[in-house]
Design a protein around this motif. Structure first.
Motif, PDB file in Angstrom:
ATOM      1  N   ASP A  29       0.814  -1.213   0.000  1.00  0.00           N
ATOM      2  CA  ASP A  29       0.000   0.000   0.000  1.00  0.00           C
ATOM      3  C   ASP A  29       0.850   1.268   0.000  1.00  0.00           C
ATOM      4  N   TYR A  30       1.934   1.245   0.759  1.00  0.00           N
ATOM      5  CA  TYR A  30       2.772   2.434   0.919  1.00  0.00           C
ATOM      6  C   TYR A  30       4.250   2.060   0.784  1.00  0.00           C
ATOM      7  N   VAL A  31       5.048   3.060   0.416  1.00  0.00           N
ATOM      8  CA  VAL A  31       6.494   2.855   0.332  1.00  0.00           C
ATOM      9  C   VAL A  31       7.186   3.824   1.286  1.00  0.00           C
ATOM     10  N   VAL A  32       8.190   3.302   1.992  1.00  0.00           N
ATOM     11  CA  VAL A  32       8.944   4.076   2.977  1.00  0.00           C
ATOM     12  C   VAL A  32      10.411   4.089   2.569  1.00  0.00           C
ATOM     13  N   ALA A  33      11.010   5.265   2.536  1.00  0.00           N
ATOM     14  CA  ALA A  33      12.440   5.394   2.268  1.00  0.00           C
ATOM     15  C   ALA A  33      13.168   5.541   3.593  1.00  0.00           C
ATOM     16  N   LEU A  34      14.300   4.849   3.699  1.00  0.00           N
ATOM     17  CA  LEU A  34      15.115   4.928   4.907  1.00  0.00           C
ATOM     18  C   LEU A  34      16.411   5.636   4.537  1.00  0.00           C
ATOM     19  N   ALA A  35      16.612   6.848   5.075  1.00  0.00           N
ATOM     20  CA  ALA A  35      17.782   7.658   4.740  1.00  0.00           C
ATOM     21  C   ALA A  35      18.581   7.939   6.008  1.00  0.00           C
ATOM     22  N   GLY A  36      19.846   8.308   5.830  1.00  0.00           N
ATOM     23  CA  GLY A  36      20.660   8.645   6.991  1.00  0.00           C
ATOM     24  C   GLY A  36      22.138   8.664   6.674  1.00  0.00           C
ATOM     25  N   ASN A  37      22.882   9.305   7.562  1.00  0.00           N
ATOM     26  CA  ASN A  37      24.340   9.297   7.447  1.00  0.00           C
ATOM     27  C   ASN A  37      24.872   7.891   7.673  1.00  0.00           C
ATOM     28  N   PRO A  38      26.057   7.561   7.158  1.00  0.00           N
ATOM     29  CA  PRO A  38      26.683   6.278   7.508  1.00  0.00           C
ATOM     30  C   PRO A  38      26.910   6.204   9.022  1.00  0.00           C
ATOM     31  N   ASN A  39      26.909   4.990   9.535  1.00  0.00           N
ATOM     32  CA  ASN A  39      27.227   4.724  10.948  1.00  0.00           C
ATOM     33  C   ASN A  39      26.220   5.334  11.931  1.00  0.00           C
ATOM     34  N   THR A  40      24.966   5.364  11.529  1.00  0.00           N
ATOM     35  CA  THR A  40      23.919   5.842  12.441  1.00  0.00           C
ATOM     36  C   THR A  40      23.047   4.685  12.933  1.00  0.00           C
ATOM     37  N   GLY A  41      23.385   3.468  12.527  1.00  0.00           N
ATOM     38  CA  GLY A  41      22.570   2.315  12.891  1.00  0.00           C
ATOM     39  C   GLY A  41      21.398   2.125  11.951  1.00  0.00           C
ATOM     40  N   LYS A  42      21.512   2.653  10.737  1.00  0.00           N
ATOM     41  CA  LYS A  42      20.413   2.580   9.773  1.00  0.00           C
ATOM     42  C   LYS A  42      20.056   1.132   9.438  1.00  0.00           C
ATOM     43  N   SER A  43      21.059   0.308   9.224  1.00  0.00           N
ATOM     44  CA  SER A  43      20.804  -1.100   8.904  1.00  0.00           C
ATOM     45  C   SER A  43      20.120  -1.816  10.062  1.00  0.00           C
ATOM     46  N   THR A  44      20.482  -1.444  11.282  1.00  0.00           N
ATOM     47  CA  THR A  44      19.860  -2.053  12.458  1.00  0.00           C
ATOM     48  C   THR A  44      18.387  -1.666  12.541  1.00  0.00           C
ATOM     49  N   VAL A  45      18.075  -0.407  12.235  1.00  0.00           N
ATOM     50  CA  VAL A  45      16.686   0.033  12.214  1.00  0.00           C
ATOM     51  C   VAL A  45      15.930  -0.701  11.114  1.00  0.00           C
ATOM     52  N   PHE A  46      16.558  -0.834   9.934  1.00  0.00           N
ATOM     53  CA  PHE A  46      15.948  -1.549   8.814  1.00  0.00           C
ATOM     54  C   PHE A  46      15.606  -2.980   9.216  1.00  0.00           C
ATOM     55  N   ASN A  47      16.543  -3.655   9.860  1.00  0.00           N
ATOM     56  CA  ASN A  47      16.306  -5.037  10.290  1.00  0.00           C
ATOM     57  C   ASN A  47      15.210  -5.111  11.355  1.00  0.00           C
ATOM     58  N   ALA A  48      15.178  -4.130  12.243  1.00  0.00           N
ATOM     59  CA  ALA A  48      14.161  -4.125  13.304  1.00  0.00           C
ATOM     60  C   ALA A  48      12.760  -3.926  12.719  1.00  0.00           C
ATOM     61  N   LEU A  49      12.661  -3.144  11.656  1.00  0.00           N
ATOM     62  CA  LEU A  49      11.363  -2.880  11.036  1.00  0.00           C
ATOM     63  C   LEU A  49      10.887  -4.036  10.158  1.00  0.00           C
ATOM     64  N   THR A  50      11.824  -4.699   9.495  1.00  0.00           N
ATOM     65  CA  THR A  50      11.443  -5.697   8.497  1.00  0.00           C
ATOM     66  C   THR A  50      11.582  -7.137   8.950  1.00  0.00           C
ATOM     67  N   GLY A  51      12.406  -7.387   9.957  1.00  0.00           N
ATOM     68  CA  GLY A  51      12.648  -8.772  10.345  1.00  0.00           C
ATOM     69  C   GLY A  51      13.301  -9.539   9.215  1.00  0.00           C
ATOM     70  N   LEU A  52      12.747 -10.688   8.858  1.00  0.00           N
ATOM     71  CA  LEU A  52      13.303 -11.514   7.779  1.00  0.00           C
ATOM     72  C   LEU A  52      12.653 -11.225   6.435  1.00  0.00           C
ATOM     73  N   LYS A  53      11.701 -10.290   6.409  1.00  0.00           N
ATOM     74  CA  LYS A  53      10.991  -9.996   5.157  1.00  0.00           C
ATOM     75  C   LYS A  53      11.772  -8.965   4.347  1.00  0.00           C
ATOM     76  N   GLN A  54      12.914  -9.376   3.794  1.00  0.00           N
ATOM     77  CA  GLN A  54      13.760  -8.466   3.052  1.00  0.00           C
ATOM     78  C   GLN A  54      14.561  -9.210   1.994  1.00  0.00           C
ATOM     79  N   HIS A  55      15.002  -8.460   0.986  1.00  0.00           N
ATOM     80  CA  HIS A  55      15.880  -9.025  -0.037  1.00  0.00           C
ATOM     81  C   HIS A  55      16.739  -7.911  -0.616  1.00  0.00           C
ATOM     82  N   THR A  56      17.784  -8.294  -1.334  1.00  0.00           N
ATOM     83  CA  THR A  56      18.715  -7.310  -1.891  1.00  0.00           C
ATOM     84  C   THR A  56      18.808  -7.453  -3.401  1.00  0.00           C
TER      85      THR A  56
END
Length: 261
Positions: A29-56
């Motif tokens: 339904d919606y798309v969310v962009a995740l932006a940020g400086n390097p080394n802010t824990g962005k990947s950790t936030v991404f993993n916390a939001l998505t769990g295992l529902k992700q691909h590259t």
């Protein structure tokens, strides 16, 4: 800040440009962009939001990796796209260009900006640049536990009032603040929370007049092009990539009206 009548707001994203950027919105339904400086824990936030529902995969025509994931909140399904870590959106690198183009032309329903709570001042440059482009954003103050350990206090309510967007303190590694972040994303995407983002205003009348005049010309030349004010500012500052996009017709390719899902 809150407008209950806008709860049923249509998605803001531009489905045509998302397709051009390689984003498949089928079943979301919606798309969310995740932006940020390097080394802010962005990947950790991404993993916390998505769990295992992700691909590259890769961005179209680039060797830069793109990570996508998804989550469900209530009855709505969200696709989240992890943008390359950048310090700005001035398109001086491939990573910055990808992040800029996604926010500018994909028009995500929400842009979540991850900031390091221990180095907030350094991160605010990107925050303000994002707010120049989009009306729908959430600031995630990550590593708030580290900030508290260093006796750094941040008044997130005052910051939210100043920036005109939700500000959510998190410690993503411990999953602290993630439920509140999900709620804020949903409220901005659905229109329950109406952002009034802080914008840098021109102090000089001549500059403001030049921006307005150029913005009108861009709108006439490229009907349907989003964020013409920001493009006008970049042209006046001599952004070569925007100038080239104007000359080659790339802006024309992106000047399409939003088509609701």
């Amino acid at each position: 800040m809150f407008d209950q009548s806008a709860c049923a707001a249509c998605p803001a994203h531009n489905i045509n440009n998302l397709v051009k950027l390689g984003i498949d919105m089928k079943n979301f339904d919606y798309v969310v962009a995740l932006a940020g400086n390097p080394n802010t824990g962005k990947s950790t936030v991404f993993n916390a939001l998505t769990g295992l529902k992700q691909h590259t995969g890769n961005w179209p025509g680039k060797t830069v990796t793109r990570a996508e994931g998804g989550f469900k909140y209530g009855t709505k399904k969200y696709k989240i796209v992890d943008l390359p870590g950048t310090y700005s959106l001035l398109s001086t690198s491939v990573d910055e260009e990808i992040a800029r183009d996604f926010i500018l032309f994909g028009q995500p329903d929400v842009t979540v900006i991850i900031a390091d709570a221990t180095r907030l001042e350094r991160n605010l440059n990107l925050v303000l640049q994002v707010l120049e482009i989009t009306d729908r954003a959430v600031l995630c103050l990550n590593l708030i536990d580290e900030a508290q350990r260093h006796r750094i206090k941040i008044d997130d309510r005052a910051l939210s009032k100043e920036l005109g967007i939700p500000v959510i303190p998190t410690a993503a590694r411990q999953n602290l603040g993630i439920p509140e972040l999900l709620k804020a994303i949903d409220e901005v995407a659905t229109g329950i929370y109406v952002c009034r983002p802080h914008r840098i205003t021109a102090e000089f009348r001549k500059v403001s007049r030049a921006v307005n005049d150029l913005q009108k010309k861009i709108s006439r030349e490229f009907p349907g092009l989003p964020n013409t004010r920001w493009i006008a500012l970049r042209l006046l500052e001599g952004d070569q990539k925007i100038i080239n996009a104007l000359k080659t017709g790339e802006l024309q390719n992106l000047a399409v009206n939003t088509v609701p899902d």
